[in-house]
Design a protein around this motif. Structure first.
Motif, PDB file in Angstrom:
ATOM      1  N   ASP A 110       4.094   2.440   3.450  1.00  0.00           N
ATOM      2  CA  ASP A 110       4.657   3.622   2.912  1.00  0.00           C
ATOM      3  C   ASP A 110       3.735   4.932   2.236  1.00  0.00           C
ATOM      4  O   ASP A 110       2.413   4.665   2.049  1.00  0.00           O
ATOM      5  CB  ASP A 110       4.993   3.025   1.192  1.00  0.00           C
ATOM      6  CG  ASP A 110       6.438   2.083   1.402  1.00  0.00           C
ATOM      7  OD1 ASP A 110       7.078   1.980   2.366  1.00  0.00           O
ATOM      8  OD2 ASP A 110       6.336   1.397   0.562  1.00  0.00           O
ATOM      9  N   MET A 111       4.109   5.990   2.643  1.00  0.00           N
ATOM     10  CA  MET A 111       3.517   7.321   2.328  1.00  0.00           C
ATOM     11  C   MET A 111       4.358   8.341   1.591  1.00  0.00           C
ATOM     12  O   MET A 111       5.460   8.267   1.733  1.00  0.00           O
ATOM     13  CB  MET A 111       2.894   8.041   3.812  1.00  0.00           C
ATOM     14  CG  MET A 111       2.106   6.982   4.604  1.00  0.00           C
ATOM     15  SD  MET A 111       0.352   7.130   3.955  1.00  0.00           S
ATOM     16  CE  MET A 111      -0.010   8.882   3.821  1.00  0.00           C
ATOM     17  N   VAL A 112       3.643   8.971   0.789  1.00  0.00           N
ATOM     18  CA  VAL A 112       4.373   9.968  -0.084  1.00  0.00           C
ATOM     19  C   VAL A 112       3.673  11.408   0.269  1.00  0.00           C
ATOM     20  O   VAL A 112       2.577  11.478   0.023  1.00  0.00           O
ATOM     21  CB  VAL A 112       4.217   9.636  -1.594  1.00  0.00           C
ATOM     22  CG1 VAL A 112       4.936  10.842  -2.492  1.00  0.00           C
ATOM     23  CG2 VAL A 112       4.862   8.193  -1.791  1.00  0.00           C
TER      24      VAL A 112
ATOM     25  N   THR B 191       0.900  -1.160   0.062  1.00  0.00           N
ATOM     26  CA  THR B 191       0.009   0.099  -0.035  1.00  0.00           C
ATOM     27  C   THR B 191       0.969   1.153   0.182  1.00  0.00           C
ATOM     28  O   THR B 191       1.899   1.265   0.710  1.00  0.00           O
ATOM     29  CB  THR B 191      -1.005  -0.009   1.262  1.00  0.00           C
ATOM     30  OG1 THR B 191      -1.983  -1.126   1.191  1.00  0.00           O
ATOM     31  CG2 THR B 191      -1.707   1.420   1.381  1.00  0.00           C
ATOM     32  N   ILE B 192       0.488   2.109  -0.785  1.00  0.00           N
ATOM     33  CA  ILE B 192       1.118   3.610  -0.920  1.00  0.00           C
ATOM     34  C   ILE B 192       0.130   4.454  -0.792  1.00  0.00           C
ATOM     35  O   ILE B 192      -0.935   4.909  -1.500  1.00  0.00           O
ATOM     36  CB  ILE B 192       2.059   3.728  -1.956  1.00  0.00           C
ATOM     37  CG1 ILE B 192       3.017   2.622  -2.343  1.00  0.00           C
ATOM     38  CG2 ILE B 192       2.594   4.893  -2.095  1.00  0.00           C
ATOM     39  CD1 ILE B 192       3.734   2.705  -3.654  1.00  0.00           C
ATOM     40  N   GLY B 193       0.089   5.515   0.606  1.00  0.00           N
ATOM     41  CA  GLY B 193      -0.724   6.439   0.533  1.00  0.00           C
ATOM     42  C   GLY B 193      -0.237   7.727   0.229  1.00  0.00           C
ATOM     43  O   GLY B 193       1.028   8.048   0.220  1.00  0.00           O
ATOM     44  N   ILE B 194      -1.040   8.821  -0.233  1.00  0.00           N
ATOM     45  CA  ILE B 194      -0.656   9.996  -0.465  1.00  0.00           C
ATOM     46  C   ILE B 194      -1.062  11.223   0.763  1.00  0.00           C
ATOM     47  O   ILE B 194      -2.343  11.314   0.573  1.00  0.00           O
ATOM     48  CB  ILE B 194      -0.847  10.519  -1.818  1.00  0.00           C
ATOM     49  CG1 ILE B 194      -0.659   9.416  -3.024  1.00  0.00           C
ATOM     50  CG2 ILE B 194      -0.227  11.815  -2.349  1.00  0.00           C
ATOM     51  CD1 ILE B 194       0.846   9.117  -3.032  1.00  0.00           C
ATOM     52  N   ALA B 195      -0.228  11.562   1.210  1.00  0.00           N
ATOM     53  CA  ALA B 195      -0.615  12.711   2.352  1.00  0.00           C
ATOM     54  C   ALA B 195      -0.767  14.108   1.651  1.00  0.00           C
ATOM     55  O   ALA B 195       0.153  14.429   0.727  1.00  0.00           O
ATOM     56  CB  ALA B 195       0.399  12.513   3.282  1.00  0.00           C
ATOM     57  N   PRO B 196      -1.734  14.659   2.073  1.00  0.00           N
ATOM     58  CA  PRO B 196      -1.969  16.098   1.593  1.00  0.00           C
ATOM     59  C   PRO B 196      -1.368  17.232   2.319  1.00  0.00           C
ATOM     60  O   PRO B 196      -0.619  16.977   3.264  1.00  0.00           O
ATOM     61  CB  PRO B 196      -3.481  16.276   1.703  1.00  0.00           C
ATOM     62  CG  PRO B 196      -3.681  15.523   2.832  1.00  0.00           C
ATOM     63  CD  PRO B 196      -2.739  14.304   3.155  1.00  0.00           C
TER      64      PRO B 196
END
Length: 256
Positions: free
Chosen positions: A70-72, A51-56
């Motif tokens: 994993d976060m971007v 899983t890869i999340g995109i943080a705002p």
């Protein structure tokens, strides 16, 4: 829970996909509840490693501290663009954006619209609390008529600033969007439904069917100037009529 053999059995634990880090969210804010639902789904579907999340940018800008996968980080409003690149490079991964109404419906409106137009195989979790939270309580595209904010001290006026944007209804008109739903998490019944809808959005992505978005109506007691309980009542009385709950779109591929 204590059994007959006096052994204590733990029946409720933190999901593995959440870190053991206290969140910075205000009392009564619903971000933490939505974080937990997402983490539970990731655990139950065994997708933590992929899983890869995109943080705002917004109240949930520190989401990368709370999710244990994993976060971007993305610039304000650009999470769908970042997610597009990540998903195209890693098509086998679960990629989702987590965005507030200021992030997604104002500066990021073009990004989310065109991600849906392209039918990007990503999932978006959209938190709508009808106000800019992190930056101090300014009017957002979703702010209700007559709602008082720091930039609308006499209440939002349709003649000067327009009416609230129903982003989910707009996205539902786009062919590339195959699933759009609006939910809430203020009680256990609605939390169960919200979890089902978020899981559906993730399932749709993993099946490669297209773009899916779940809007979650949330309170913002601090910037609304209310207690957490009063904020829930205000949300139900004012936001639910403006932003009706339910599945707004489920394409034929999704229903099969």
């Amino acid at each position: 829970m204590e059994g007959n053999n006096n052994v204590v059995e733990k029946i409720f634990t933190r999901p593995k996909s959440l870190t053991d880090v206290p969140t910075h969210y205000c009392p009564g804010c619903h971000h933490g509840l939505v974080h937990r639902l997402i983490a539970e789904i990731i655990d139950e579907t065994h997708l933590q490693a992929t899983t890869i999340g995109i943080a705002p940018v917004g109240c949930s800008v520190l989401a990368y501290d709370y999710f244990n996968f994993d976060m971007v980080g993305a610039a304000h409003g650009r999470a769908p663009a970042v997610a597009t690149g990540v998903k195209r490079v890693h098509p086998e991964n679960l990629v989702f954006t987590y965005q507030g109404d200021g992030d997604i419906a104002a500066i990021g409106c073009a990004e989310i619209v065109h991600a849906a137009v392209r039918g990007e195989k990503i999932s978006t979790i959209f938190i709508n609390n009808a106000i800019y939270g992190m930056t101090g309580g300014q009017m957002a595209p979703t702010t209700l008529i007559s709602q008082v904010t720091n930039t609308t001290p006499y209440g939002r006026c349709a003649e000067g600033t327009g009416k609230p944007l129903r982003l989910s209804e707009m996205i539902a008109t786009i062919d590339g969007a195959v699933y759009v739903a609006r939910v809430a998490v203020h009680d256990s019944i609605h939390m169960t439904k919200a979890k089902q809808c978020i899981k559906k959005a993730f399932d749709i992505q993993m099946k490669g069917l297209g773009f899916a978005m779940v809007e979650v109506l949330s309170t913002c007691p601090t910037n609304w100037g209310m207690s957490p309980l009063k904020a829930v009542d205000w949300m139900k009385e004012n936001m639910f009529p403006q932003f009706p709950l339910g599945v707004l779109k489920a394409s034929e591929e999704v229903l099969k």
